[in-house]
Enzyme design. Structure first.
Site, PDB file in Angstrom:
ATOM      1  N   HIS A   1       0.841  -1.213   0.000  1.00 29.65           N
ATOM      2  CA  HIS A   1       0.000   0.000   0.000  1.00 29.65           C
ATOM      3  C   HIS A   1       0.869   1.253   0.000  1.00 29.65           C
ATOM      4  O   HIS A   1       0.584   2.223  -0.710  1.00 29.65           O
ATOM      5  CB  HIS A   1      -0.872   0.046   1.275  1.00 29.65           C
TER       6      HIS A   1
ATOM      7  N   LYS B   1     -14.732  -9.676   3.798  1.00 30.02           N
ATOM      8  CA  LYS B   1     -13.596 -10.074   4.644  1.00 30.02           C
ATOM      9  C   LYS B   1     -13.952  -9.829   6.104  1.00 30.02           C
ATOM     10  O   LYS B   1     -14.598  -8.831   6.427  1.00 30.02           O
ATOM     11  CB  LYS B   1     -12.363  -9.213   4.339  1.00 30.02           C
TER      12      LYS B   1
ATOM     13  N   ARG C   1      -2.063  -6.190  -8.224  1.00 29.85           N
ATOM     14  CA  ARG C   1      -0.883  -7.051  -8.054  1.00 29.85           C
ATOM     15  C   ARG C   1      -0.747  -8.033  -9.205  1.00 29.85           C
ATOM     16  O   ARG C   1       0.350  -8.319  -9.647  1.00 29.85           O
ATOM     17  CB  ARG C   1      -0.970  -7.818  -6.733  1.00 29.85           C
TER      18      ARG C   1
ATOM     19  N   SER D   1      -2.214  -7.871   3.079  1.00 30.77           N
ATOM     20  CA  SER D   1      -2.526  -7.866   4.515  1.00 30.77           C
ATOM     21  C   SER D   1      -2.919  -9.265   4.965  1.00 30.77           C
ATOM     22  O   SER D   1      -2.557  -9.695   6.060  1.00 30.77           O
ATOM     23  CB  SER D   1      -3.690  -6.913   4.818  1.00 30.77           C
TER      24      SER D   1
HETATM   25  O1  PNS Z   1      -8.357  -3.644   0.508  1.00 30.20           O
HETATM   26  P1  PNS Z   1      -9.605  -4.244  -0.093  1.00 30.20           P
HETATM   27  O2  PNS Z   1     -10.260  -5.196   0.879  1.00 30.20           O
HETATM   28  O3  PNS Z   1      -9.365  -4.883  -1.422  1.00 30.20           O
HETATM   29  O4  PNS Z   1     -10.613  -3.014  -0.338  1.00 30.20           O
HETATM   30  C1  PNS Z   1     -11.930  -3.226  -0.806  1.00 30.20           C
HETATM   31  C2  PNS Z   1     -12.796  -1.997  -0.496  1.00 30.20           C
HETATM   32  C3  PNS Z   1     -12.768  -1.710   0.999  1.00 30.20           C
HETATM   33  C4  PNS Z   1     -12.253  -0.804  -1.258  1.00 30.20           C
HETATM   34  C5  PNS Z   1     -14.261  -2.296  -0.960  1.00 30.20           C
HETATM   35  O5  PNS Z   1     -14.724  -3.455  -0.307  1.00 30.20           O
HETATM   36  C6  PNS Z   1     -15.192  -1.123  -0.680  1.00 30.20           C
HETATM   37  O6  PNS Z   1     -15.232  -0.204  -1.456  1.00 30.20           O
HETATM   38  N1  PNS Z   1     -15.922  -1.191   0.451  1.00 30.20           N
HETATM   39  C7  PNS Z   1     -16.852  -0.136   0.857  1.00 30.20           C
HETATM   40  C8  PNS Z   1     -18.293  -0.517   0.552  1.00 30.20           C
HETATM   41  C9  PNS Z   1     -18.598  -0.297  -0.908  1.00 30.20           C
HETATM   42  O7  PNS Z   1     -18.527   0.811  -1.424  1.00 30.20           O
HETATM   43  N2  PNS Z   1     -18.929  -1.412  -1.578  1.00 30.20           N
HETATM   44  C10 PNS Z   1     -19.209  -1.395  -2.994  1.00 30.20           C
HETATM   45  C11 PNS Z   1     -17.914  -1.582  -3.763  1.00 30.20           C
HETATM   46  S1  PNS Z   1     -18.285  -1.747  -5.421  1.00 30.20           S
END
Ligand code: PNS
Length: 165
Positions: free
Chosen positions: A22, A46, A95, A133
């Protein structure tokens, strides 16, 4: 200058906790944009280890040499965060090619939810594209050394969490 005049990107993620992968993306984003906002969100698919507020504390410590980078937490949709902050650019690190399909899908959903939003992808630097992570958490919880994947603040927090288990 208002946020919409400035070329600001939002770097969203779970950051549970923030990794060297990150931080590499954030460093590179600072060279591309006037401002970078890191937003720590829930990923509903998650199970989180640290509460959002602690993830923010860890990220702030890890990014202390980049005080211009704003770090926020948000309990709702990324699209709503963009609306509140009047920002329009989502930055995501990639990645592997395998990640692209899911990221492309999310980019389309975010554009539907927040019209005018663009998602920009940065490829992870090759020497650190194995970092995640999830891997750091698994290695640490099983007694391994994940310090080469993490800033010191994340490594210390993970070690403490593993001791409590
Ligand atoms: O680090 P990650 O887990 O890949 O991040 C994913 C994240 C947190 C960016 C995604 O799950 C997210 O945007 N969560 C907030 C809720 C939301 O907006 N969901 C719709 C995404 S299309």
């Amino acid at each position: 200058m208002t946020p919409s005049d400035k070329h600001v990107c939002v770097f969203p993620g779970s950051f549970d906790p923030i990794t060297l992968g990150h931080i590499d993306i954030i460093r590179r984003a600072r060279r591309l944009y006037d401002g970078v906002i890191v937003v720590i969100l829930r990923n509903e698919s998650k199970q989180g280890l640290f509460p959002l507020a602690q993830r923010k504390q860890i990220a702030l410590e890890a990014l202390s040499d980049m005080p211009d980078v704003q770090v926020e937490t948000f309990g709702g949709l990324l699209a709503d965060f963009l609306g509140y902050t009047d920002t329009h650019i989502i930055l995501r690190g990639l990645r592997t090619g395998i990640e692209f399909d899911a990221e492309h899908h999310n980019a389309l959903l975010n554009r539907m939810l927040a019209p005018g939003t663009e998602t920009v992808f940065l490829p992870a630097s090759p020497d650190i594209s194995h970092i995640s992570s999830s891997a750091a958490k698994e290695i640490t919880s099983l007694g391994g050394d994940a310090s080469s994947l993490l800033p010191a603040a994340s490594w210390e927090a993970l070690k403490k969490a593993a001791q409590r288990q």
